[in-house]
Design a protein around this motif. Structure first.
Motif, PDB file in Angstrom:
ATOM      1  N   PRO A 119     -43.137 -27.248  21.792  1.00  0.00           N
ATOM      2  CA  PRO A 119     -43.968 -27.823  20.726  1.00  0.00           C
ATOM      3  C   PRO A 119     -43.606 -27.281  19.350  1.00  0.00           C
ATOM      4  O   PRO A 119     -42.860 -26.303  19.207  1.00  0.00           O
ATOM      5  N   ALA A 120     -44.145 -27.920  18.353  1.00  0.00           N
ATOM      6  CA  ALA A 120     -44.026 -27.476  16.967  1.00  0.00           C
ATOM      7  C   ALA A 120     -45.348 -27.781  16.277  1.00  0.00           C
ATOM      8  O   ALA A 120     -46.254 -28.367  16.866  1.00  0.00           O
ATOM      9  N   VAL A 121     -45.456 -27.378  15.040  1.00  0.00           N
ATOM     10  CA  VAL A 121     -46.674 -27.667  14.270  1.00  0.00           C
ATOM     11  C   VAL A 121     -46.772 -29.171  14.064  1.00  0.00           C
ATOM     12  O   VAL A 121     -45.802 -29.817  13.645  1.00  0.00           O
ATOM     13  N   SER A 122     -47.921 -29.750  14.390  1.00  0.00           N
ATOM     14  CA  SER A 122     -48.085 -31.187  14.231  1.00  0.00           C
ATOM     15  C   SER A 122     -48.039 -31.568  12.756  1.00  0.00           C
ATOM     16  O   SER A 122     -48.348 -30.759  11.866  1.00  0.00           O
ATOM     17  N   ALA A 123     -47.659 -32.823  12.500  1.00  0.00           N
ATOM     18  CA  ALA A 123     -47.622 -33.316  11.117  1.00  0.00           C
ATOM     19  C   ALA A 123     -48.995 -33.274  10.483  1.00  0.00           C
ATOM     20  O   ALA A 123     -49.126 -33.033   9.274  1.00  0.00           O
ATOM     21  N   VAL A 124     -50.042 -33.492  11.276  1.00  0.00           N
ATOM     22  CA  VAL A 124     -51.408 -33.448  10.732  1.00  0.00           C
ATOM     23  C   VAL A 124     -51.757 -32.031  10.299  1.00  0.00           C
ATOM     24  O   VAL A 124     -52.282 -31.804   9.203  1.00  0.00           O
ATOM     25  N   ALA A 125     -51.476 -31.057  11.167  1.00  0.00           N
ATOM     26  CA  ALA A 125     -51.753 -29.667  10.808  1.00  0.00           C
ATOM     27  C   ALA A 125     -50.959 -29.261   9.573  1.00  0.00           C
ATOM     28  O   ALA A 125     -51.481 -28.576   8.676  1.00  0.00           O
ATOM     29  N   ALA A 126     -49.677 -29.675   9.510  1.00  0.00           N
ATOM     30  CA  ALA A 126     -48.850 -29.340   8.345  1.00  0.00           C
ATOM     31  C   ALA A 126     -49.407 -29.978   7.084  1.00  0.00           C
ATOM     32  O   ALA A 126     -49.447 -29.347   6.014  1.00  0.00           O
ATOM     33  N   ALA A 127     -49.864 -31.221   7.166  1.00  0.00           N
ATOM     34  CA  ALA A 127     -50.395 -31.909   5.985  1.00  0.00           C
ATOM     35  C   ALA A 127     -51.637 -31.201   5.450  1.00  0.00           C
ATOM     36  O   ALA A 127     -51.761 -30.970   4.238  1.00  0.00           O
ATOM     37  N   PHE A 128     -52.554 -30.843   6.346  1.00  0.00           N
ATOM     38  CA  PHE A 128     -53.751 -30.145   5.873  1.00  0.00           C
ATOM     39  C   PHE A 128     -53.410 -28.760   5.345  1.00  0.00           C
ATOM     40  O   PHE A 128     -54.052 -28.265   4.410  1.00  0.00           O
ATOM     41  N   ALA A 129     -52.392 -28.112   5.925  1.00  0.00           N
ATOM     42  CA  ALA A 129     -51.968 -26.818   5.405  1.00  0.00           C
ATOM     43  C   ALA A 129     -51.428 -26.961   3.986  1.00  0.00           C
ATOM     44  O   ALA A 129     -51.737 -26.137   3.107  1.00  0.00           O
ATOM     45  N   ARG A 130     -50.621 -28.010   3.754  1.00  0.00           N
ATOM     46  CA  ARG A 130     -50.095 -28.219   2.398  1.00  0.00           C
ATOM     47  C   ARG A 130     -51.233 -28.488   1.418  1.00  0.00           C
ATOM     48  O   ARG A 130     -51.186 -28.099   0.253  1.00  0.00           O
ATOM     49  N   ALA A 131     -52.282 -29.189   1.901  1.00  0.00           N
ATOM     50  CA  ALA A 131     -53.418 -29.503   1.033  1.00  0.00           C
ATOM     51  C   ALA A 131     -54.374 -28.326   0.908  1.00  0.00           C
ATOM     52  O   ALA A 131     -55.292 -28.361   0.075  1.00  0.00           O
ATOM     53  N   GLY A 132     -54.212 -27.292   1.754  1.00  0.00           N
ATOM     54  CA  GLY A 132     -55.100 -26.137   1.696  1.00  0.00           C
ATOM     55  C   GLY A 132     -56.510 -26.465   2.157  1.00  0.00           C
ATOM     56  O   GLY A 132     -57.486 -25.916   1.638  1.00  0.00           O
ATOM     57  N   MET A 133     -56.623 -27.332   3.173  1.00  0.00           N
ATOM     58  CA  MET A 133     -57.926 -27.795   3.630  1.00  0.00           C
ATOM     59  C   MET A 133     -58.081 -27.561   5.124  1.00  0.00           C
ATOM     60  O   MET A 133     -57.104 -27.661   5.868  1.00  0.00           O
ATOM     61  N   PRO A 134     -59.313 -27.289   5.592  1.00  0.00           N
ATOM     62  CA  PRO A 134     -59.547 -27.244   7.042  1.00  0.00           C
ATOM     63  C   PRO A 134     -59.514 -28.655   7.606  1.00  0.00           C
ATOM     64  O   PRO A 134     -59.767 -29.623   6.895  1.00  0.00           O
ATOM     65  N   TRP A 135     -59.227 -28.759   8.912  1.00  0.00           N
ATOM     66  CA  TRP A 135     -59.143 -30.106   9.462  1.00  0.00           C
ATOM     67  C   TRP A 135     -59.832 -30.254  10.814  1.00  0.00           C
ATOM     68  O   TRP A 135     -59.728 -31.293  11.469  1.00  0.00           O
ATOM     69  N   ASP A 136     -60.596 -29.236  11.225  1.00  0.00           N
ATOM     70  CA  ASP A 136     -61.331 -29.378  12.474  1.00  0.00           C
ATOM     71  C   ASP A 136     -62.421 -30.446  12.379  1.00  0.00           C
ATOM     72  O   ASP A 136     -62.892 -30.957  13.392  1.00  0.00           O
ATOM     73  N   ASP A 137     -62.834 -30.782  11.147  1.00  0.00           N
ATOM     74  CA  ASP A 137     -63.874 -31.790  10.952  1.00  0.00           C
ATOM     75  C   ASP A 137     -63.294 -33.158  10.584  1.00  0.00           C
ATOM     76  O   ASP A 137     -64.022 -34.049  10.165  1.00  0.00           O
TER      77      ASP A 137
END
Length: 403
Positions: free
Chosen positions: A97-115
């Protein structure tokens, strides 16, 4: 069949030792064009460019040797693993596996994404993905050609959202842009990209800290709320038990777009939104529109409220999946049926009126049901009747539309 199939996720970072070892032993490598240019690919390996996953899976299944499939992000999250493991191909895979594109996108935006809600948009599912963006305050959209940021923005006409658009994550051409949804169509966006869609009232869609996505327990319990929740003065088609029957017949759900025509207090519209659907509430009365907006705020849900006279105001609205008609008469019923939603529900005060509506829906190809609903409210201190309501509940189901 291939002796071994390894699926390697790639997020732009250096490949792990396990990934390099699998590539070094590969006699067939499948991936997108930018994957097949990676220097780690062995020169002797057959290269298959991924276009149709089904064709690639058949080629891998027929290969005699060791196969590697390269995919962006985490290949087990809306990725190729599901397709490769389909029963018709008989492939057993190992996954790096690798970091998902969704996780990477929220990381770039500096936002949580569990919600956040996460949806996939391609030309077949674009409309439903847009409906999720209408209904929820934080959505990540994995896009595809023909279903990208521009198309999302165009279909969100009338609904303000902020787009965080992450292009070509993990590559030297990575770029993150922030635009309003109405400006997204003014640009050309590079694939692949992920769009984070943000908007709605503050606090809407915030996670409860124990479940990913929207917390299903964040709103009030029950399909419908007591009439007094909406401040009294509900119309004849808005009583608690009738609303419950209407919701049961329509069954609004995530990905649907609901029209509530003649929304009155906004009670039905807010409760349909609590089910996860996108809702457009329509009324000609400005006071009714204001009450619908207040009902949405109380319920912590999002509504698009449109003021205007039906059926004319309906002409410019996006296509509905299910519709509640709270008022407007035969002309509105006909106009709605012309748009071919999968389900329609309305009510009538008399049997003659119910028969007229039923005939109209039948002529439009709907399978019609009608029930006489009578509710009697009792004062349980003395067990005496305090209020009685009677209505004919009509519903139409279009047999040739998916449920």
């Amino acid at each position: 069949m291939a002796d071994r199939v390894t699926v390697i996720g790639w997020d732009g970072s250096p490949l792990t030792a396990a990934a390099r070892a699998a590539l070094g032993a590969a006699t067939l490598v499948a991936g997108a064009a930018h994957h097949l240019e990676l220097p780690e690919l062995p020169a002797h390996a057959e290269r298959v460019r991924l276009g149709s996953l089904a064709l690639a899976a058949r080629r891998i299944a027929d290969h005699r040797g060791t196969a590697v499939v390269l995919a962006d992000g985490d290949p087990g999250f809306f990725g190729v693993v599901r397709s490769l493991r389909a029963p018709e191909f008989g492939l057993e895979v190992e996954v790096v596996p690798a970091v998902s594109a969704v996780a990477a996108a929220f990381a770039r935006a500096g936002m949580p994404w569990d919600d956040a809600q996460v949806v996939v948009a391609h030309p077949r599912t674009l409309r439903r993905a847009v409906n999720v963006c209408r209904a929820h305050a934080k959505v990540a959209v994995l896009t595809a050609p023909g279903a990208g940021p521009a198309e999302l923005g165009l279909l969100l006409d009338g609904v303000h959202r902020t787009f965080v658009i992450c292009e070509e994550l993990g590559t030297a051409r990575e770029q993150v842009s922030v635009v309003t949804s109405d400006k997204a169509a003014d640009h050309i966006w590079r694939d692949p990209n992920v769009v984070i869609v943000i908007g709605g009232p503050a606090g809407a869609g915030e996670g409860g800290g124990w479940i990913a996505g929207r917390d299903p327990g964040a709103g009030p319990r029950g399909w419908v709320q007591p009439d007094e929740t909406y401040g009294g003065g509900l119309g004849e088609g808005e009583t608690e038990l009738l609303r419950a029957a209407q919701l049961a017949r329509l069954g609004p759900r995530t990905g649907d777009l609901v029209w509530d025509i003649g929304c009155g207090s906004g009670a039905f519209a807010a409760e349909a939104a609590l089910a996860g659907a996108a809702v457009i509430a329509v009324d000609r009365d400005p006071e009714a529109c204001a009450r619908a907006e207040a009902a949405a705020r109380r319920g912590g849900v999002q509504l698009q409220v449109v003021r205007g006279d039906a059926p004319h105001v309906l002409e410019d609205l996006p296509e509905p999946d299910v519709v509640r008609i709270g008022g407007g008469g035969p002309a509105v019923v006909s106009a709605v049926a012309d748009r071919r939603p999968q389900r329609i529900v309305t009510h009538a005060a008399t049997r003659d009126a119910a028969e007229r509506v039923g005939r109209d829906l039948t002529e439009h190809g709907y399978r019609v049901q009608c029930a006489l609903l009578q509710s009697v409210e009792l004062d349980t201190r003395a067990w005496t009747e305090t209020e009685r309501s009677v209505a004919f509940l009509l519903s139409g189901v279009l047999p040739d539309r998916a449920p």
